[in-house]
Scaffold this active site. Structure first.
Site, short mmCIF file in Angstrom:
data_model
loop_
_atom_site.label_atom_id
_atom_site.label_comp_id
_atom_site.label_asym_id
_atom_site.label_seq_id
_atom_site.Cartn_x
_atom_site.Cartn_y
_atom_site.Cartn_z
NE ARG A 171 -1.86 6.74 1.16
CZ ARG A 171 -1.78 5.33 2.29
NH1 ARG A 171 -1.54 5.85 3.20
NH2 ARG A 171 -1.84 4.19 1.88
CG HIS A 176 0.71 2.19 -9.53
ND1 HIS A 176 0.35 1.80 -7.98
CD2 HIS A 176 -0.67 3.08 -9.73
CE1 HIS A 176 -0.96 2.31 -7.94
NE2 HIS A 176 -1.54 2.99 -8.69
CG LEU A 204 8.90 -17.85 -2.62
CD1 LEU A 204 8.53 -17.55 -0.91
CD2 LEU A 204 9.19 -16.15 -3.08
CG ASP A 230 -2.03 1.06 1.23
OD1 ASP A 230 -2.34 1.61 0.12
OD2 ASP A 230 -2.51 1.22 1.98
#
Ligand code: FPP
Length: 241
Positions: free
Chosen positions: A16, A29, A123, A12
């Site tokens: 901002r 982004h 992974l 997140d």
């Protein structure tokens, strides 16, 4: 050190972070997507077995088309650019979410990448795309009801393990349970992410925005996790008289 088997991250704060620098949201982004590579590598190094990244929520469809397009473009670019490296790192890929809502060109790259990495044993990297827990649970309930009507299941056969198997994370088995849930940007919300799977997760909320997230932040969150006492509703190590 107690290493979490499954780490989930809400990446997140891209918008901002960019706005604070006087740049358009999409710049956040772009920078955010560039952080994924080193975090995947660090997760492997730390011995984490599954890493689930919340890249696009069901609610993100409400964003302007221009922003959505950038997000899908970045995802495609990441996969096309990093597929060889992911393969070298023995990473396996899975997508959870409403895959049928994604554009053909995005699905095509996802299929290519998941197939290429299918036999890897390192992974387990999961991208949550058009993902929302409420949709996932609704979808599981619907498919279970269909199986009951078709005689493949009965209402009495439903238990937590069976419900698990109907979720988009079903194939992960025990590994679907989230141990460590990280959210960047200072927000302290779950936002419809892995509600069932994170029932006993430890939460770590970080002030850094996702474009600033570095391997050292993942390591610090894992350290914090290892200091937590997980009691799963029991009494843990405390002895009571
Ligand atoms: C949250 O920031 C972030 C997202 C909605 C998208 C996360 C996507 C990426 C990091 C890029 C995807 C690429 C790959 C390789 C997975 P926000 O826009 O909600 O930030 P804000 O809360 O500050 O507005």
């Amino acid at each position: 050190m107690d290493i979490p088997k499954h780490v989930a991250i809400v990446m997140d704060g891209n918008g901002r972070w960019a706005k604070r620098r006087g740049r358009p949201r999409i710049f956040g982004h772009v920078r955010g997507s560039a952080r994924v590579r080193s975090v995947v590598k660090e997760a492997s190094r730390l011995g984490i077995q599954a890493l689930t990244l919340y890249a696009f929520s069901t609610e993100n469809w409400n964003r302007p088309e221009s922003e959505r397009k950038v997000l899908w473009k970045l995802l495609r670019k990441y996969l096309l650019r990093d597929i060889d490296e992911l393969h070298r790192q023995n990473v396996k890929l899975r997508v959870i979410g409403q895959v049928d809502r994604l554009d053909h060109d995005v699905r095509e790259v996802l299929t290519m990448a998941t197939e290429r990495l299918a036999h890897n044993t390192g992974l387990q990297l999961n991208f949550a795309l058009s993902y929302g827990s409420r949709s996932e649970l609704t979808d599981a309930a619907r498919r279970f009801a269909v199986d009951c009507l078709a005689g493949r299941a009965t209402p009495d056969s439903l238990n937590e393990n069976v419900l698990d198997s109907y979720l988009w994370t079903g194939e992960l088995g025990e590994l679907s349970k989230v141990d460590l849930f990280i959210r960047t940007s200072g927000e302290q919300r779950v936002s419809n992410f892995l509600l069932w799977q994170a029932a006993y997760a430890e939460f770590v909320f970080l002030e850094v925005c996702w474009p600033e997230f570095e391997p050292k932040h993942l390591e610090a969150a894992v350290n914090e996790f290892s200091l937590r006492e997980r009691r799963f509703g029991g009494l843990g190590k405390v002895t009571h008289v």
